[in-house]
Enzyme design. Structure first.
Site, PDB file in Angstrom:
ATOM      1  N   GLU A  98       0.830  -1.206   0.000  1.00  0.00           N
ATOM      2  CA  GLU A  98       0.000   0.000   0.000  1.00  0.00           C
ATOM      3  C   GLU A  98       0.869   1.262   0.000  1.00  0.00           C
ATOM      4  O   GLU A  98       0.450   2.311  -0.456  1.00  0.00           O
ATOM      5  CB  GLU A  98      -0.903  -0.012   1.244  1.00  0.00           C
TER       6      GLU A  98
ATOM      7  N   HIS B 250       7.647 -26.791  -0.945  1.00  0.00           N
ATOM      8  CA  HIS B 250       7.006 -27.922  -1.615  1.00  0.00           C
ATOM      9  C   HIS B 250       5.845 -27.474  -2.488  1.00  0.00           C
ATOM     10  O   HIS B 250       5.062 -28.300  -2.957  1.00  0.00           O
ATOM     11  CB  HIS B 250       6.543 -28.941  -0.568  1.00  0.00           C
TER      12      HIS B 250
ATOM     13  N   LYS C  26     -14.032   0.482  -3.995  1.00  0.00           N
ATOM     14  CA  LYS C  26     -15.140   0.935  -3.131  1.00  0.00           C
ATOM     15  C   LYS C  26     -16.179   1.690  -3.965  1.00  0.00           C
ATOM     16  O   LYS C  26     -17.380   1.473  -3.816  1.00  0.00           O
ATOM     17  CB  LYS C  26     -14.615   1.852  -2.017  1.00  0.00           C
TER      18      LYS C  26
END
Ligand code: PA5
Length: 445
Positions: free
Chosen positions: A287, A308, A422
């Site tokens: 961010e 793995h 948003k």
């Protein structure tokens, strides 16, 4: 106090010492800019001296509130998302017994999290689990309007009030929010909740050393004064610009690697308790730096588990990655591998050794293999998973993030990009005030 350490030796095949040194004056300048508070985002620098500013009165108040919640509740649900969630989650996970959730330890309340997603099943199952149980709520939102925590809080507040009545519920709800503004502040005032303040100048991802992180950590039973004392020690250690300043060295090295084409940094741990520390770190750097078409992409793996799964890609995939390895020097417990007369698994060559010795060799062997495969790495050595060292580590990464962002030439303290989803979500949900956006987005469907 012992210090965490940074070792960049394994990065120096890809970039030279001269490349790193060339960026150190920029790192010096960035640190000075932070302390002069005249750079981009300078209204969000409250985190810089938060450890040295945090006073006993505040810490005692947080501690007393935590004790009261611990006494009243068997379960405390911490509601928040992003910067209002990840720091506490990271520290609690790093310090907790791996099986705390199954131990039903009467001395410690169970700490659950909500508001960090909008999963309907998650919320249903949480409410179902809380039925008939003695729970309390810490609701954390700086803005007070973030959709995810607001939904979770509306649901759990309603459930708590129905279970124990409004008056008693208001004694088991603590709000951490803006001092004056926002829906949560208004609600807390109206309902008489105990509150703590998130300062205007402390952004979400830099807020773990404020009540945002400290209250849940204290409720979980950990020593917030030791955490803050480690952070303060680190603040004082890293205050002065210098070629030995490890926040500068880390910031300069990661920018040198970025300039050399290494676009992805993987934070690697060899201790499952650090998984959420990786999540916190990803938000801090992602961010802060992902802006203007620039920025190192922060990723994280948990080894040896992920050797793995992601090990193949890291060893031989596109050579655009480097790693920062979190090495924990001392474990809390000792487990020795037993000898086995039949030795069918062929493990007797390591019998008598501690499991941690095997883990450390997996770590060292992987670091060498990755360097050979074109993946340079840095190492951050943490003496042990204890409060004081986590405080150091948090402050170290926060400061290095500010320095690194300024070297990169962006504002590390804003997050304009998080609004885009948003806006669309509100438009799709026909939120009042978004009529034009609703029409426009529906036309695209
Ligand atoms: O770092 C940030 O600013 C964000 O991650 C916020 O912390 C997150 O969106 C939560 O915001 P708020 O605390 O206002 O609910």
């Amino acid at each position: 106090m012992n210090l965490i350490q940074v070792n960049i030796q394994n990065a120096l095949g890809t970039v030279s010492e001269a490349d790193v040194k060339a960026l150190l004056p920029k790192a010096d300048a960035a640190l000075e800019t932070l302390y002069r508070a005249d750079g981009a985002g300078n209204d969000f620098l409250g985190w810089l001296d938060l450890p040295s500013r945090s006073n006993e009165i505040l810490l005692d108040d947080i501690q007393a509130t935590a004790v009261s919640l611990r006494e009243k509740c068997d379960i405390v649900v911490t509601i928040g998302i992003g910067g209002s969630y990840l720091g506490a989650k990271a520290v609690i996970e790093a310090l907790s017994d791996s099986f705390a959730a199954y131990r039903h330890d009467d001395n410690n309340p169970e700490i659950l999290f909500a508001g960090q997603n909008i999963g309907e099943d998650y919320l249903y199952e949480l409410q179902d689990y809380l039925k008939g149980k003695n729970f309390g709520i810490i609701v954390i939102s700086k803005s007070g309007t973030t959709t995810e925590p607001a939904i979770a809080f509306r649901l759990l507040k309603d459930q708590l009030e129905k279970a124990i009545g409004k008056d008693e519920a208001s004694k088991r709800i603590v709000a951490v929010t803006d001092e004056h503004r926002g829906a949560l502040r208004q609600l807390a005032t109206e309902e008489g909740y105990k509150t703590f303040v998130i300062e205007d100048s402390v952004g979400g991802r830099f807020s773990v050393l404020s009540p945002v992180g400290l209250l849940p950590i204290a409720v979980a039973g950990f020593d917030i004064k030791a955490l803050m004392s480690g952070a303060k020690f680190m603040e004082l250690t890293l205050k002065t610009p210098s070629a030995d300043n490890m926040a500068e060295v880390y910031a300069a090295t990661r920018n040198a690697l970025y300039n050399a084409g290494k676009k992805i940094e993987i934070l690697v741990n060899y201790n499952p308790k650090l998984h959420y520390f990786g999540e916190w770190w990803k938000q801090l750097y992602g961010e802060s730096e992902g802006k203007e078409g620039k920025g190192i992409y922060p990723a994280a793996v948990d080894n040896s588990t992920d050797l793995h799964s992601m090990g193949q890609w890291i060893q031989e995939g596109e050579r655009i990655i480097y790693e920062t390895v979190l090495s924990v020097a001392e474990q809390q417990h000792s487990v020795v591998i037993p000898n086995d007369a039949a030795n069918l698994d062929g493990l007797n060559y390591i019998s008598g050794k501690r499991v941690d010795e095997v883990n450390k060799m997996a770590e060292l062997g992987t670091r060498i293999a990755h360097v050979d495969g074109g993946v340079p790495n840095m190492q951050v050595i943490i003496p042990a998973l204890k409060e004081e060292y986590l405080g150091q580590l948090i402050y170290f990464f926060e400061l290095a993030c500010g320095i690194s962002g300024y070297i990169l030439g962006i504002n590390p303290f804003n997050q304009p990009g998080v609004e885009a989803y948003k806006r669309n979500m509100f438009a799709l949900l026909a939120k009042p005030g978004y009529e034009k956006e609703t029409e426009a987005i529906r036309a695209r469907l």
